[in-house]
Write an enzyme that holds these catalytic residues in place. Structure first.
Site, PDB file in Angstrom:
ATOM      1  N   LYS A 116      -2.567 -12.429   4.191  1.00  0.00           N
ATOM      2  CA  LYS A 116      -3.339 -13.294   5.092  1.00  0.00           C
ATOM      3  C   LYS A 116      -2.456 -14.325   5.786  1.00  0.00           C
ATOM      4  O   LYS A 116      -2.801 -14.830   6.849  1.00  0.00           O
ATOM      5  CB  LYS A 116      -4.473 -13.954   4.328  1.00  0.00           C
ATOM      6  CG  LYS A 116      -5.485 -12.906   3.884  1.00  0.00           C
ATOM      7  CD  LYS A 116      -6.740 -13.486   3.328  1.00  0.00           C
ATOM      8  CE  LYS A 116      -7.790 -12.412   3.109  1.00  0.00           C
ATOM      9  NZ  LYS A 116      -7.520 -11.566   1.929  1.00  0.00           N
TER      10      LYS A 116
HETATM   11  C1  LIG Z   1      -8.020 -10.339   1.831  1.00  0.00           C
HETATM   12  C2  LIG Z   1      -7.243  -9.354   1.040  1.00  0.00           C
HETATM   13  C3  LIG Z   1      -7.455  -7.965   1.154  1.00  0.00           C
HETATM   14  C4  LIG Z   1      -8.535  -7.355   2.015  1.00  0.00           C
HETATM   15  O1  LIG Z   1      -8.434  -7.680   3.368  1.00  0.00           O
HETATM   16  P1  LIG Z   1      -9.506  -7.160   4.432  1.00  0.00           P
HETATM   17  O2  LIG Z   1      -9.547  -8.209   5.475  1.00  0.00           O
HETATM   18  O3  LIG Z   1     -10.771  -7.020   3.696  1.00  0.00           O
HETATM   19  O4  LIG Z   1      -8.998  -5.874   4.955  1.00  0.00           O
HETATM   20  C5  LIG Z   1      -6.651  -7.110   0.416  1.00  0.00           C
HETATM   21  N1  LIG Z   1      -5.693  -7.598  -0.421  1.00  0.00           N
HETATM   22  C6  LIG Z   1      -5.472  -8.914  -0.556  1.00  0.00           C
HETATM   23  C7  LIG Z   1      -4.416  -9.377  -1.499  1.00  0.00           C
HETATM   24  C8  LIG Z   1      -6.222  -9.840   0.170  1.00  0.00           C
HETATM   25  O5  LIG Z   1      -5.979 -11.158   0.021  1.00  0.00           O
END
Ligand SMILES: *Cc1c(COP(=O)(O)O)cnc(C)c1O
Length: 471
Positions: A116
């Site tokens: 993120k």
């Molecule tokens: C947020 C997150 C995801 C999933 O992301 P999406 O936006 O649902 O595709 C997967 N792995 C981690 C470690 C995350 O923080």
């Protein structure tokens, strides 16, 4: 480039307004009015394999209609002033080979150790710059049970034009995750523990936005996974990785996802010219996406389940609306009807022709906790690779997809650093992963947070008393 709503009843807006608004006022999500090529011609596209991440990002964002200032934002976000925010500033997301024809794309080398950071670092720079230009301030609010909070704190700490309020469910986030939210030491960051679960936090955020006069006075803004900037920034690493591997044919990507944000970003890259084969949607036991793609019915389940991959413990995959809009040939009225049905009954059947189209681009598999642990163990035993539990969901999904993937390159997205989930990783592999040096002192830093009841009025009072945007 203008941005239109998937529900067809909101006026088109610019890239920046799509980012600042978050959701369209008609309840839909913003998408570009057409899909541009990211690169002009074959040569330039192939060159993207040798570009630094920030140069590739400036091509992609410019094609998507970001204005010129955004190019500078991209450099600030990914190269930064020292210390650079990413451990590998040139590549941001290194591609690591883990077996014959098989790679891991490591997206977790940013300041809060999850993928993120890649989008949020850019959003932080862009928001602050744009608000300065408009002489405005915003109160950014987010509810998080996992990694979004830490990434938002790292992106917005110390920013002049924004205050951040992060609501987390008391006692439900891991200690590493909590510390990324509570130890910034910045005066514009407010970590708030809510006496309640994640759903309670999310309902509070919804209630704050629903109170139009409060939302206007506090100048509320969001950075959640439906924000267009997140999709745009995430599509960049697909372009680069796919072009690096393209001599062996279009790469197949296996993507651990809950909200469909990351998987949809891959589809966007393909639409904009990246040589991508199938995209595999890998879910944990919260499998609404896998069920939808494999059965043709999009149906929420009664409640979300706790799994070893908590960032994907999500019931409703918000970004699915964007791909449905495309699969329905951009028929916004049809999207509106299906989501009205979803609101009433919790599900809808994907029209046959749209389902066929989705299956041309996507495959899906759901993975349980036992399979996740086995995949972590196998990756370590076979190649010495330590995967976080989310990454392991992708590794396991590769074995489960039917029909199986072919001999072309396979790229698993690695979405968090294993040290963010030390207990789970240690149980599966016997190895306790270490935090990288830049945050090795995470457990010694002083924490600052407040605790509030799950009460809208209490949260409003809290924000009113602290937001510099209040008017
Ligand atoms: C947020 C997150 C995801 C999933 O992301 P999406 O936006 O649902 O595709 C997967 N792995 C981690 C470690 C995350 O923080």
């Amino acid at each position: 480039m203008r941005y239109i709503s998937t529900r067809g009843q909101a006026p088109p807006v610019s890239f920046l307004d799509a980012v600042l608004n978050g959701m369209a006022p008609d309840g839909g999500l913003y998408v570009p009015e057409r899909w541009p090529d990211a690169f002009e011609g074959e040569v330039e596209r192939a060159n993207c394999a040798n570009m630094s991440f920030c140069v590739a990002a400036s091509y992609v964002l410019e094609a998507l209609g970001g204005e010129e200032a955004l190019t500078r934002d991209v450099y600030d976000a990914y190269l930064g002033s020292p210390p650079a925010p990413f451990a590998f500033p040139m590549h941001v997301a290194p591609l690591v080979q883990i077996g014959p024809g098989e790679w891991v794309l490591e997206l977790f080398h940013g300041p809060s150790l999850s993928f993120k950071d890649i989008a949020l670092q850019l959003i932080g720079v862009m928001l602050d710059r744009e608000l300065r230009a408009r002489d405005q301030r915003r109160s950014v609010i987010c509810a998080t049970s996992g990694d979004t909070g830490g990434a938002a704190v790292e992106a917005l700490k110390g920013r002049e034009r924004v205050d951040l309020f992060v609501l987390t469910p008391k006692g439900r986030v891991s200690e590493v995750q909590r510390r990324f939210m509570t130890t910034s030491g910045a005066e514009n960051i407010f970590a708030v523990e809510i006496d309640g679960d994640f759903d309670a936090c999310q309902s509070l955020v919804k209630a704050l936005f629903a109170d139009a006069s409060f939302a206007a006075q506090a100048a509320l803004s969001g950075v959640n996974s439906i924000n267009w900037a997140r999709i745009a920034a995430q599509s960049v690493y697909y372009h680069v990785a796919a072009n690096v591997l393209c001599a062996h044919g279009p790469a197949q990507f296996v993507v651990p996802t809950g909200n469909f944000g990351d998987a949809y970003s891959g589809w966007v890259a393909e639409k904009m010219g990246a040589p991508i084969g199938k995209i595999v949607v890998a879910t944990n036991a919260n499998d609404i996406l896998a069920r939808a793609l494999n059965s043709g019915r999009y149906q929420r389940s009664p409640s979300s389940l706790e799994t070893l991959s908590p960032a994907m413990d999500i019931q409703v995959a918000s970004n699915f609306e964007r791909i449905l809009f495309e699969a329905l040939d951009r028929d916004a009225e049809h999207v509106r009807r299906l989501y009205a049905e979803f609101g009433e009954s919790g599900g809808f059947d994907i029209p046959e022709a749209a389902w066929v189209k989705l299956r041309e681009d996507f495959q899906a598999a759901a993975v349980n906790d036992e399979e996740t642990e086995k995949a972590m163990q196998a990756a370590y035993d076979d190649g010495g690779y330590l995967a976080c539990p989310h990454t392991a969901v992708a590794l396991a999904a590769k074995w489960k997809v039917d029909p199986p993937l072919d001999a072309r390159p396979i790229v698993h997205l690695a979405t968090a650093h294993p040290a963010k989930f030390p207990d789970t990783v240690e149980r599966a592999t016997g190895i306790r992963p270490h935090l990288p040096p830049k945050c090795a002192d995470l457990f010694e830093r002083a924490e600052k947070f407040d605790t509030l009841p799950a009460d809208v009025e209490a949260v409003k009072r809290y924000i009113r008393g602290r937001s510099r945007a209040w008017r």
